[in-house]
Design a protein around this motif. Structure first.
Motif, PDB file in Angstrom:
ATOM      1  N   ILE A  18       0.843  -1.204   0.000  1.00 63.08           N
ATOM      2  CA  ILE A  18       0.000   0.000   0.000  1.00 63.08           C
ATOM      3  C   ILE A  18       0.875   1.250   0.000  1.00 63.08           C
ATOM      4  CG2 ILE A  18      -1.618   1.354   1.397  1.00 63.08           C
ATOM      5  CD1 ILE A  18      -2.894  -1.297   2.236  1.00 63.08           C
ATOM      6  N   ALA A  21       2.395   1.904  -3.349  1.00 67.99           N
ATOM      7  CA  ALA A  21       1.407   2.434  -4.278  1.00 67.99           C
ATOM      8  C   ALA A  21       1.021   3.870  -3.940  1.00 67.99           C
ATOM      9  CB  ALA A  21       0.155   1.556  -4.280  1.00 67.99           C
ATOM     10  N   ASP A  22       1.034   4.218  -2.667  1.00 70.61           N
ATOM     11  CA  ASP A  22       0.633   5.559  -2.233  1.00 70.61           C
ATOM     12  C   ASP A  22       1.512   5.985  -1.069  1.00 70.61           C
ATOM     13  OD1 ASP A  22      -0.610   7.924  -1.565  1.00 70.61           O
ATOM     14  OD2 ASP A  22      -2.480   7.001  -0.877  1.00 70.61           O
ATOM     15  N   ARG A  24       1.981   8.714   0.119  1.00 75.16           N
ATOM     16  CA  ARG A  24       1.443   9.845   0.861  1.00 75.16           C
ATOM     17  C   ARG A  24       0.259   9.442   1.739  1.00 75.16           C
ATOM     18  NH1 ARG A  24       3.506  14.231   0.551  1.00 75.16           N
ATOM     19  NH2 ARG A  24       1.658  15.460   0.974  1.00 75.16           N
ATOM     20  N   ASN A  25       0.201   8.183   2.100  1.00 69.84           N
ATOM     21  CA  ASN A  25      -0.873   7.657   2.934  1.00 69.84           C
ATOM     22  C   ASN A  25      -0.384   7.592   4.383  1.00 69.84           C
ATOM     23  OD1 ASN A  25      -2.776   6.069   4.265  1.00 69.84           O
ATOM     24  ND2 ASN A  25      -3.221   4.861   2.430  1.00 69.84           N
TER      25      ASN A  25
END
Length: 127
Positions: A18, A21-22, A24-25
């Protein structure tokens, strides 16, 4: 669910995906840090919490976890600074928990109210 079933490695791998993939999470970064804590990888955990704060410097769960690490590591001034920032950024939104986080005696030294916590971020409820 994976952490309740003691499948920490699988949960870590899932969260790493995760984060890839992101990046900035902030929530995923903080949860990943929590999993590293469960695996006794304190350095990696602290790194993930700091990454989460780079994404969102007001993200209380990451800041609270950094406070716990700092206080556990006898870096009291740093820990108190993080707690003060949580209170400033999100007044009245500290996690509720049954066990004391920091001894009343240590907190009195800093003229700061006692804070409660649980052992992992996954168990904290943020309102």
């Amino acid at each position: 669910i994976l952490t309740r079933e003691k499948r920490v490695d699988e949960a870590t791998s899932y969260l790493q995906g995760i984060v890839r993939a992101d990046a900035r999470n902030a929530a995923a970064l903080t949860l990943l840090g929590g999993l590293y804590l469960e695996q006794k990888q304190t350095g990696r955990a602290e790194e993930e919490f700091r990454r989460a704060l780079k994404v969102d410097d007001k993200y209380a769960p990451a800041r609270f976890e950094l406070a716990k690490l700092a206080l556990d590591g006898k870096r009291d001034a740093e820990g108190i600074g993080h707690l003060q920032r949580v209170v400033k950024d999100r007044p009245g939104h500290l996690p509720a928990a049954p066990e004391p986080f920091v001894s009343q005696r240590r907190m009195r030294r800093f003229q700061y109210p006692a804070v409660a916590s649980q052992s992992s971020i996954a168990s904290c409820r943020w309102v």
